[in-house]
Scaffold this motif. Structure first.
Motif, PDB file in Angstrom:
ATOM      1  N   SER A 128       0.828  -1.208   0.000  1.00  0.00           N
ATOM      2  CA  SER A 128       0.000   0.000   0.000  1.00  0.00           C
ATOM      3  C   SER A 128       0.864   1.260   0.000  1.00  0.00           C
ATOM      4  N   LEU A 141       1.129   4.151  -3.002  1.00  0.00           N
ATOM      5  CA  LEU A 141       0.890   5.565  -2.706  1.00  0.00           C
ATOM      6  C   LEU A 141       2.011   6.466  -3.225  1.00  0.00           C
ATOM      7  N   VAL A 168      -4.506   7.787  -3.182  1.00  0.00           N
ATOM      8  CA  VAL A 168      -5.298   6.559  -3.063  1.00  0.00           C
ATOM      9  C   VAL A 168      -5.897   6.170  -4.411  1.00  0.00           C
ATOM     10  N   MET A 177      -4.331   1.144   2.319  1.00  0.00           N
ATOM     11  CA  MET A 177      -4.066   2.400   1.640  1.00  0.00           C
ATOM     12  C   MET A 177      -5.170   3.421   1.909  1.00  0.00           C
ATOM     13  N   ALA A 178      -6.396   2.946   2.004  1.00  0.00           N
ATOM     14  CA  ALA A 178      -7.534   3.835   2.233  1.00  0.00           C
ATOM     15  C   ALA A 178      -7.478   4.523   3.596  1.00  0.00           C
ATOM     16  N   TYR A 225      -0.148   8.699   6.126  1.00  0.00           N
ATOM     17  CA  TYR A 225       0.780   8.356   5.036  1.00  0.00           C
ATOM     18  C   TYR A 225       2.144   7.968   5.597  1.00  0.00           C
TER      19      TYR A 225
END
Length: 513
Positions: free
Chosen positions: A136, A140, A172, A389-390, A399
């Motif tokens: 993820s 990003l 995202v 990632m969400a 992040y």
């Protein structure tokens, strides 16, 4: 298929050195209790590409250069050689194990056979979760380069910085598109994955060399600037340790060459060399880019290095055309890194499921007879990576927390291999596995008398860096204040992963009883 073992101790297996000549790699694998299901399509370069693309210098250096400089100033480049030495020690230990245990699910298999199945299960569990989060975080990273190449990639609009709300939302969106593509490549065929990975790594190696040369030939200042720490209140050690996050995040994933052992030809000779080769190449290339970025930056005090990072240096010093071309190469590296990390995670899930060590093991252990790939694990890793990632939509600060958390999990899993390995050395117990000759008839890779000191360094470094990364510093994890859960995000995530692992482990054992 081997009978799954979830408790007790797996005995050390010593394989006849001549077994390779009699039946090939499949016979050696059978001696460990597994039959050949994955297709052996990877040669030496493809094996190197698997480890190097996980490290992905261009992806991670661009992703975390600004962070390291913002805390440590120009002197933060010295964190790189220190981390490199520590990770080379870990890689050397892994190279020994890769020669003796050429099995998919490297960290899980190594920890299990050096210690106990339960201990190994938790090492594999932490590694799987770490790999999912790394996928993820890698996806990003597209946000760091694509909007800098062309503003049209900022689909959401607004500020493209990944630490802003619009930047996080766009990151995202781009990451989801990438995950769909990498999942498709992962389930199609190992040959497709190998070709994409090898071509991508070749492009990345060319880009690293070109970028390092161009930056070092467009310098604005001498190397003495790397001795300047900048304005720091209090001692420099604290911010230096924070700045080391950048290097710590980059130089991981070299074990992927071991993850792909069951798909590699002559793995006992190939994997150890490609593990060490991936770390060495990444260490030299990344270090030169880091140094070149600091020396070539138009200014060290205008705030751009702490914000836009290396993207700003390339476009301002090399011109928009060449700078964007190099950024396009970085985008390729991000895509290939995401693919490689997802592949490694899928192999770990497959290896654990094959031992009946995960829920829905039968489905997760299935391998397509035509493609020779475990499709379900690739999909599972992709879907869970998208969910992780969400989380950056909750707060842009997540992040950084995601990036640090995944590396802490990986470091913890690494320590769960080097730790039992060190105990065996201290007790004089052999490492086991294939402790004879490799596929060419030469002795398998061994550290010899250097084994103990290198192993000690690997353990000390790994534990120290894991603590450093997980330490709940407000200035790092909650710079705006008021979000206690962000400050303790890594520790909370690690605790949650362990608790969820306890439940999953008990559920799996109960299903077998």
């Amino acid at each position: 298929m081997p009978e799954p073992v979830l408790s007790g101790t797996i005995p050390i297996q010593v394989i006849d050195p001549g077994v390779e000549a009699e039946g090939g790699d499949a016979v050696v694998l059978a001696a460990f209790g597994y039959r050949q299901e994955l297709h052996r399509r990877l040669g030496r370069y493809a094996s190197f590409a698997a480890g190097f693309s996980f490290i992905s210098v261009l992806t991670t250096v661009f992703q975390f250069f600004a962070f390291g400089f913002s805390f440590g100033g120009a002197a933060f480049v010295w964190t790189w050689p220190l981390v490199l030495v520590g990770q080379l020690a870990v890689a050397a230990c892994f190279a020994e194990l890769a020669a003796r245990y050429p099995i998919s699910g490297a960290v899980y298999q190594w920890a299990t056979r050096l210690s106990t199945p339960t201990f190994g299960w938790f090492a594999g569990w932490l590694m799987v979760i770490g790999q999912i989060v790394v996928v993820s975080a890698a996806a990003l990273a597209l946000q760091v380069v694509l909007p800098a190449i062309w503003s049209g990639f900022q689909l959401v609009g607004g500020d493209p910085s990944p630490t802003t709300r619009t930047g996080a939302q766009n990151a995202v969106l781009l990451g989801l598109v990438l995950l769909v593509l990498t999942t498709v490549v992962n389930i199609v065929d190992i040959r497709v994955m190998s070709v994409v990975n090898s071509v991508g790594v070749t492009c990345e190696l060319v880009g690293i060399a070109l970028m390092a040369v161009l930056l070092l030939t467009h310098t604005e200042r001498g190397p003495g600037v790397t001795l300047h720490t900048g304005p720091v209140s209090g001692g420099y050690l604290g911010v230096f340790l924070i700045a080391s996050f950048s290097a710590a995040y980059v130089l991981v994933g070299f074990d992927s060459a071991g993850e792909m052992s069951e798909e590699t030809r002559s793995p006992r000779r190939t994997a150890p060399r490609t593990i060490l080769g991936a770390v060495a190449a990444a260490g030299v290339g990344g270090g030169l880019i880091l140094l070149g970025g600091v020396l070539a930056a138009p200014s060290l005090t205008d705030g751009h290095l702490s914000g836009a990072g290396l993207s700003y240096v390339l476009t301002s010093r090399l011109g928009s055309g060449l700078g964007r071309a190099l950024l396009a190469d970085v985008a390729v590296a991000v895509c290939v890194a995401t693919l490689a990390i997802q592949t490694a995670g899928a192999r770990m899930v497959f290896s654990m499921a094959r031992d009946g060590a995960l829920p829905a093991s039968r489905r997760l252990a299935a391998v397509g007879t035509r493609t020779g790939t475990p499709k379900a694990p690739a999909v599972v890793v992709g879907v869970l990576a998208a969910a992780a990632m969400a989380m950056s939509l909750v707060s842009p600060s997540v992040y950084l927390a995601l990036g640090t958390t995944c590396i802490v999990l990986v470091y913890a899993a690494y320590a769960m291999v080097t730790g039992p390995m060190l105990l065996r050395r201290l007790r004089g117990v052999p490492l086991g596995g294939q402790d004879g000759t490799d596929e060419t008839g030469r002795p398998v890779f061994s550290l010899g008398r250097w084994g103990l000191p290198v192993n000690v360094l690997a353990v000390v470094y790994g534990v120290a860096m894991a603590v450093n990364l997980a330490w709940p510093r407000p200035a790092v994890y909650d710079p705006q204040g008021g979000h206690w859960y962000l400050q303790y995000f890594t520790l909370l995530f690690l605790a949650g992963a362990v608790l969820l692992g306890v439940v999953a482990h008990r559920t799996t054992r109960r299903g077998r009883d």
